[in-house]
Design an enzyme around this catalytic site. Structure first.
Site: not given
Ligand code: NAP
Length: 294
Positions: A70, A114, A137
């Site tokens: 990323k 994450q 996200d």
């Protein structure tokens, strides 16, 4: 934007003359990133550099790789990224403190925690503490709720990637029966909502679903989000179904049995090179939008 017609290059013909389209995530991703690079350049002229902060807790090697990918993807289109790596024994409170710092940092436009975090951490509480403006996200309940209601700015990236692939290849959704296998908060549930928002008739299946094969045999669009390698078999599919495989398992294997599903499908995403690269591109896209709107 380059359209899905480019996919014609990727079509081959089987003996039974059914056209197969490989839904090429790298191609979709390239188109998104070319557009984003221009938008990043424009922002830089205004002294704004879109910045994604990633937080990794612990030493899960796959998670480390994802976070690195990323960060590298940000750099390639001129974005900044901040990588925060916290030790395995980080407490929930310490993680919340870090997230709060990032919420308040005006240079940070998007925050990605994450998944998964170590078991002793309250992951839901950590997700919820991400500012909705930086929730690129779609992990907060507010972000998910807005997505479900049809006005979410940043749906979870993998569901957003699946929808982007469908749009790029101009696959009709309205009135189609979409079957999603999996109901996780980051994948199955939000992609079901997005498909419903685009007028599909959606069935969401899970581990307690009793007649999965029969439901799948009616699907025009299949989304595999099970987390089990080669789980969905070609025999279960309707001839001509469109198959989107979000799965990513050890050995670069998806959640659908590619060879047998390829035979039945009219279009299918490969693993790797399908949903994965587009997921990262959607994360970049959401962060750029967050920077444009700040
Ligand atoms: P998850 O949280 O483990 O959820 C799996 C879902 O599959 C659950 O809803 C589960 O049902 C359902 N399921 C399990 N066994 C089933 C069965 N026999 N029949 C029907 N449904 C069944 O997984 P996830 O995080 O959503 O991830 C799913 C897959 O996508 C994984 O392969 C993961 O690696 C991949 N993934 C890819 C990306 C990407 O960027 N490409 C991003 C995220 C995830 P219950 O709810 O009843 O337990």
């Amino acid at each position: 934007m380059v359209t899905g017609f480019l996919s014609l290059f990727l079509i081959d013909w089987e003996a039974n003359n059914v056209a197969k389209t490989i839904l090429d995530g790298n191609l979709v991703s390239k188109a998104i990133r070319e557009d984003l690079k221009k938008r990043v350049d424009l922002l830089k002229e205004k002294n704004v550099t879109p910045c994604l902060a990633t937080i990794l807790v612990g030493d899960n090697p796959s998670s480390e790789t994802y976070v690195k990918m990323k960060g590298n993807a940000c750099a390639k289109i001129g974005m900044e990224s901040i990588r925060i790596h916290l030790p395995e024994n980080t407490s929930t409170e310490e993680l919340l403190e870090k997230i709060n710092e990032l919420n308040e940092n005006p240079k940070v436009h998007g925050i990605l925690l994450q998944h998964p975090v170590p078991a002793h951490i309250d992951e839901r509480l950590a997700f919820e503490s991400i500012s909705i403006k930086k929730d690129v996200d779609g992990v907060t309940s507010m972000g998910y709720g807005q997505t479900a209601l049809g006005f979410g700015k940043y749906p979870a990236c993998t569901p957003a990637a699946i929808m982007e692939i469908i749009r790029y290849y101009q696959i009709p959704i309205a009135g189609k029966h979409a079957v999603v296998v999996g109901r996780s908060p980051i994948l199955g549930k939000p992609v079901s909502a997005l498909l419903l928002n685009d007028d599909a008739t959606v069935t969401t299946c899970h581990s307690k679903t009793t007649n999965l094969e029969s439901i799948l045999s009616q699907a025009d669009i299949v989304v595999a989000a099970v987390g089990k390698p080669n789980f969905i078999l070609g025999d279960w599919l309707k001839e001509g179904a469109v198959v989107l495989d979000a799965g990513y398992n050890k050995g670069n294997v998806g959640d659908v049995d590619y060879d047998s599903c390829y035979e039945k499908a009219s279009a299918i995403t490969p693993v790797p090179g399908g949903v994965g690269p587009v997921t990262i591109s959607m994360l970049l896209k959401h962060t750029v939008i967050a920077a444009e709107e700040m």
